[in-house]
Design a protein around this motif. Structure first.
Motif, mmCIF file in Angstrom:
data_model
loop_
_atom_site.group_PDB
_atom_site.id
_atom_site.type_symbol
_atom_site.label_atom_id
_atom_site.label_comp_id
_atom_site.label_asym_id
_atom_site.label_seq_id
_atom_site.Cartn_x
_atom_site.Cartn_y
_atom_site.Cartn_z
ATOM 1 N N THR A 25 13.743 2.362 -17.048
ATOM 2 C CA THR A 25 13.278 3.052 -18.253
ATOM 3 C C THR A 25 12.528 4.345 -17.939
ATOM 4 O O THR A 25 12.202 5.115 -18.844
ATOM 5 C CB THR A 25 12.337 2.130 -19.043
ATOM 6 N N GLY A 26 12.218 4.542 -16.670
ATOM 7 C CA GLY A 26 11.402 5.681 -16.279
ATOM 8 C C GLY A 26 9.937 5.322 -16.131
ATOM 9 O O GLY A 26 9.155 6.088 -15.555
ATOM 10 N N GLU A 27 9.549 4.164 -16.662
ATOM 11 C CA GLU A 27 8.179 3.681 -16.506
ATOM 12 C C GLU A 27 7.940 3.306 -15.047
ATOM 13 O O GLU A 27 8.859 2.957 -14.312
ATOM 14 C CB GLU A 27 7.969 2.458 -17.402
ATOM 15 N N ARG A 28 6.678 3.350 -14.619
ATOM 16 C CA ARG A 28 6.336 3.001 -13.246
ATOM 17 C C ARG A 28 5.415 1.784 -13.233
ATOM 18 O O ARG A 28 4.621 1.575 -14.156
ATOM 19 C CB ARG A 28 5.683 4.171 -12.520
ATOM 20 N N VAL A 29 5.545 1.003 -12.172
ATOM 21 C CA VAL A 29 4.748 -0.212 -12.012
ATOM 22 C C VAL A 29 3.879 -0.054 -10.778
ATOM 23 O O VAL A 29 4.382 0.230 -9.679
ATOM 24 C CB VAL A 29 5.646 -1.457 -11.855
ATOM 25 N N MET A 30 2.577 -0.250 -10.948
ATOM 26 C CA MET A 30 1.637 -0.160 -9.839
ATOM 27 C C MET A 30 1.221 -1.566 -9.418
ATOM 28 O O MET A 30 0.921 -2.424 -10.257
ATOM 29 C CB MET A 30 0.404 0.635 -10.245
ATOM 30 N N LEU A 31 1.237 -1.812 -8.110
ATOM 31 C CA LEU A 31 0.785 -3.084 -7.571
ATOM 32 C C LEU A 31 -0.706 -3.001 -7.262
ATOM 33 O O LEU A 31 -1.161 -2.070 -6.599
ATOM 34 C CB LEU A 31 1.565 -3.427 -6.297
ATOM 35 N N ASP A 32 -1.435 -3.990 -7.755
ATOM 36 C CA ASP A 32 -2.894 -4.042 -7.575
ATOM 37 C C ASP A 32 -3.226 -5.304 -6.783
ATOM 38 O O ASP A 32 -3.354 -6.392 -7.356
ATOM 39 C CB ASP A 32 -3.583 -4.053 -8.936
ATOM 40 N N PRO A 33 -3.367 -5.198 -5.459
ATOM 41 C CA PRO A 33 -3.541 -6.406 -4.647
ATOM 42 C C PRO A 33 -4.974 -6.919 -4.614
ATOM 43 O O PRO A 33 -5.929 -6.152 -4.679
ATOM 44 C CB PRO A 33 -3.119 -5.940 -3.251
ATOM 45 N N ILE A 34 -5.081 -8.248 -4.500
ATOM 46 C CA ILE A 34 -6.334 -8.884 -4.101
ATOM 47 C C ILE A 34 -6.009 -9.650 -2.822
ATOM 48 O O ILE A 34 -5.083 -10.467 -2.792
ATOM 49 C CB ILE A 34 -6.924 -9.805 -5.193
ATOM 50 N N LEU A 35 -6.742 -9.368 -1.756
ATOM 51 C CA LEU A 35 -6.476 -9.974 -0.455
ATOM 52 C C LEU A 35 -7.215 -11.292 -0.347
ATOM 53 O O LEU A 35 -8.405 -11.380 -0.648
ATOM 54 C CB LEU A 35 -6.902 -9.034 0.668
ATOM 55 N N VAL A 36 -6.500 -12.328 0.111
ATOM 56 C CA VAL A 36 -7.065 -13.671 0.172
ATOM 57 C C VAL A 36 -6.857 -14.247 1.568
ATOM 58 O O VAL A 36 -5.771 -14.126 2.150
ATOM 59 C CB VAL A 36 -6.400 -14.604 -0.861
ATOM 60 N N GLY A 37 -7.904 -14.854 2.105
ATOM 61 C CA GLY A 37 -7.788 -15.512 3.400
ATOM 62 C C GLY A 37 -9.004 -16.372 3.671
ATOM 63 O O GLY A 37 -10.065 -16.201 3.044
ATOM 64 N N LEU B 151 0.824 -1.214 0.000
ATOM 65 C CA LEU B 151 0.000 0.000 0.000
ATOM 66 C C LEU B 151 0.860 1.267 0.000
ATOM 67 O O LEU B 151 0.476 2.281 -0.585
ATOM 68 C CB LEU B 151 -0.942 -0.013 1.200
ATOM 69 N N ALA B 152 2.016 1.198 0.644
ATOM 70 C CA ALA B 152 2.932 2.349 0.602
ATOM 71 C C ALA B 152 3.437 2.576 -0.816
ATOM 72 O O ALA B 152 3.575 3.726 -1.259
ATOM 73 C CB ALA B 152 4.102 2.121 1.561
ATOM 74 N N ILE B 153 3.699 1.499 -1.542
ATOM 75 C CA ILE B 153 4.113 1.622 -2.950
ATOM 76 C C ILE B 153 2.970 2.206 -3.776
ATOM 77 O O ILE B 153 3.182 3.059 -4.646
ATOM 78 C CB ILE B 153 4.557 0.249 -3.489
ATOM 79 N N ARG B 154 1.749 1.773 -3.492
ATOM 80 C CA ARG B 154 0.585 2.340 -4.178
ATOM 81 C C ARG B 154 0.490 3.838 -3.928
ATOM 82 O O ARG B 154 0.273 4.625 -4.855
ATOM 83 C CB ARG B 154 -0.689 1.643 -3.694
ATOM 84 N N ASP B 155 0.675 4.229 -2.672
ATOM 85 C CA ASP B 155 0.518 5.644 -2.304
ATOM 86 C C ASP B 155 1.610 6.533 -2.902
ATOM 87 O O ASP B 155 1.386 7.733 -3.097
ATOM 88 C CB ASP B 155 0.497 5.791 -0.783
ATOM 89 N N GLN B 156 2.783 5.943 -3.163
ATOM 90 C CA GLN B 156 3.867 6.744 -3.738
ATOM 91 C C GLN B 156 3.817 6.779 -5.271
ATOM 92 O O GLN B 156 4.646 7.410 -5.916
ATOM 93 C CB GLN B 156 5.232 6.213 -3.304
ATOM 94 N N GLY B 157 2.832 6.080 -5.836
ATOM 95 C CA GLY B 157 2.683 6.109 -7.289
ATOM 96 C C GLY B 157 3.406 4.999 -8.014
ATOM 97 O O GLY B 157 3.720 5.130 -9.207
ATOM 98 N N GLY B 158 3.690 3.894 -7.314
ATOM 99 C CA GLY B 158 4.296 2.744 -7.973
ATOM 100 C C GLY B 158 5.800 2.671 -7.815
ATOM 101 O O GLY B 158 6.419 3.482 -7.120
ATOM 102 N N VAL B 159 6.382 1.684 -8.486
ATOM 103 C CA VAL B 159 7.826 1.451 -8.465
ATOM 104 C C VAL B 159 8.420 1.949 -9.769
ATOM 105 O O VAL B 159 7.953 1.579 -10.857
ATOM 106 C CB VAL B 159 8.143 -0.052 -8.289
#
Length: 381
Positions: free
Chosen positions: A38-50, A26-34
């Motif tokens: 190349t300068g491109e950014r990667v966003m993590l989109d989680p699905i929580l499972v339990g 979620l911290a990576i999400r809030d900072q706008g991705g990784v």
């Protein structure tokens, strides 16, 4: 913006929730991705499972995560989610990783990756055969204190490293008059508990990466507190080891000794400390801080038990400054793994490194049982 769908299992537990979901994904999400090279950014989109839909749904709602489920098979079947992450129980991990690998997912997980070497090695080999990318959390290497130790080593500060002394642990309350701050399964062998399985996995990667490959181990375990009270207030027999006293021979000749205990009261700088002694200097590091003493600043004590000590042994150490920004270690490793997935960035912490941790824990338990030193053989991929 690129997207990686992440199936996150085990987020209802303390580690999975705090370090991996909130402080990493979620911290990576809030900072706008990784950011990639190349300068491109990667966003993590989680699905929580339990398994507990109510708990998982509550966590998702609390943090604005849109996707969650209690159906892990359905989550693994979705081709839009390519990465599986597990921070659940050790006993479930091997089978879950195997299912994820069979579904074609890249995998990243907490350690231990299994409670036995045979299963751990089988899972790692499955991942290699499948051609997926795989990794295991090695969080302590990313702690500021240990990163400072690595910097000192790389600079030649220590000279030849002679020994490493580690002290880990704290008093975990029994659960009767104060609630325990660790889950009760940690103290039941049948549930995968025990400090040797838990902590020797950590000490393997710390020693291997910072001070020298582990060549041999001698370990003595103990169950100091045999009866505890669980989360529901029920007494139970704590039959798993709650303390371990282990000595390691390292490649290059250094000796390491690490005490691990959930039945010790802390009188040191941090919950874990490492003292590294070398021919040219010594250092003591905790989670964040690190202090050094060079050979030219080393006092010259003389043994005399008849007079009070005149040397301030704490005063002769200098602190290593924070000359760089140290982010949360779990988040830093998540970002490194994302760059490995998307950018082919360097990644030495694959599942075979996780196998090494399980191997050392298994050897530690065997050493305790057989009361002898054991060599640590190479892992065959």
């Amino acid at each position: 913006m690129r997207r990686i769908g992440v199936i996150m299992h085990g987020v209802t537990g303390r580690m999975g929730y705090n370090q991996h979901l909130v402080r990493s994904v979620l911290a990576i999400r809030d900072q706008g991705g990784v950011a990639l090279s190349t300068g491109e950014r990667v966003m993590l989109d989680p699905i929580l499972v339990g398994r507990n839909a109510e708990k998982v749904g509550a966590i998702a709602k609390r943090h604005g995560v849109e996707r969650w489920t209690d159906d892990i098979d359905a989550a693994l079947a979705d081709p839009n989610d390519s990465l599986f992450f597990d921070a659940g129980t050790t006993q479930m991990r091997g089978s879950l990783l195997s299912k994820a690998i069979a579904a074609g997912k890249d995998v990243y997980c907490e350690k231990p990756i299994s409670d036995n070497v045979e299963e751990a090695l089988d899972v790692a080999r499955q991942a290699e055969r499948a051609g997926i990318k795989h990794g295991v959390v090695q969080d302590k290497l990313f702690l500021p204190g240990l990163r400072k130790l690595a910097m000192l080593r790389d600079s030649g500060f220590f000279g030849r490293i002679l020994s490493v002394r580690g002290e880990f642990g704290y008093w975990v309350f029994e659960g009767d008059w104060q609630a325990a701050q660790r889950p009760s399964w940690n103290y039941r062998t049948a549930d995968g508990g025990g400090i040797i399985l838990d902590m020797l996995c950590h000490w393997r990667y710390v020693l291997d990466n910072l001070f020298g490959k582990v060549q041999a181990v001698s370990c003595l375990g103990a169950t100091h507190i045999p009866r505890r009270v669980d989360e529901a207030g029920r007494p139970y027999e704590a039959d798993a080891d709650d303390a371990a006293y282990a000595t390691f021979e390292l490649e290059g000749g250094a000796i390491a000794h690490i005490n691990s205990s959930w039945a010790v009261r802390v009188r040191r700088d941090d919950l874990v400390t490492f003292q590294v002694d070398g021919t040219h200097g010594s250092a003591v590091a905790g989670l964040t801080r690190c202090f050094t003493q060079h050979r030219v600043n080393t006092p010259k004590p003389v043994w005399n038990p008849d007079v009070p000590q005149t040397i301030d042994f704490f005063g002769g150490w200098e602190e290593v400054p924070n000359n760089t920004l140290y982010e949360n270690g779990f988040k830093a490793q998540w970002e490194m793994f994302v760059r490995h997935l998307c950018d082919d960035g360097p990644w030495p912490y694959d599942l075979f490194e996780g196998v090494k941790g399980v191997q050392l824990a298994e050897l530690g338990l065997r050493s305790w049982k057989e009361r002898r030193w054991l060599d640590v053989p190479a892992i065959e991929r």
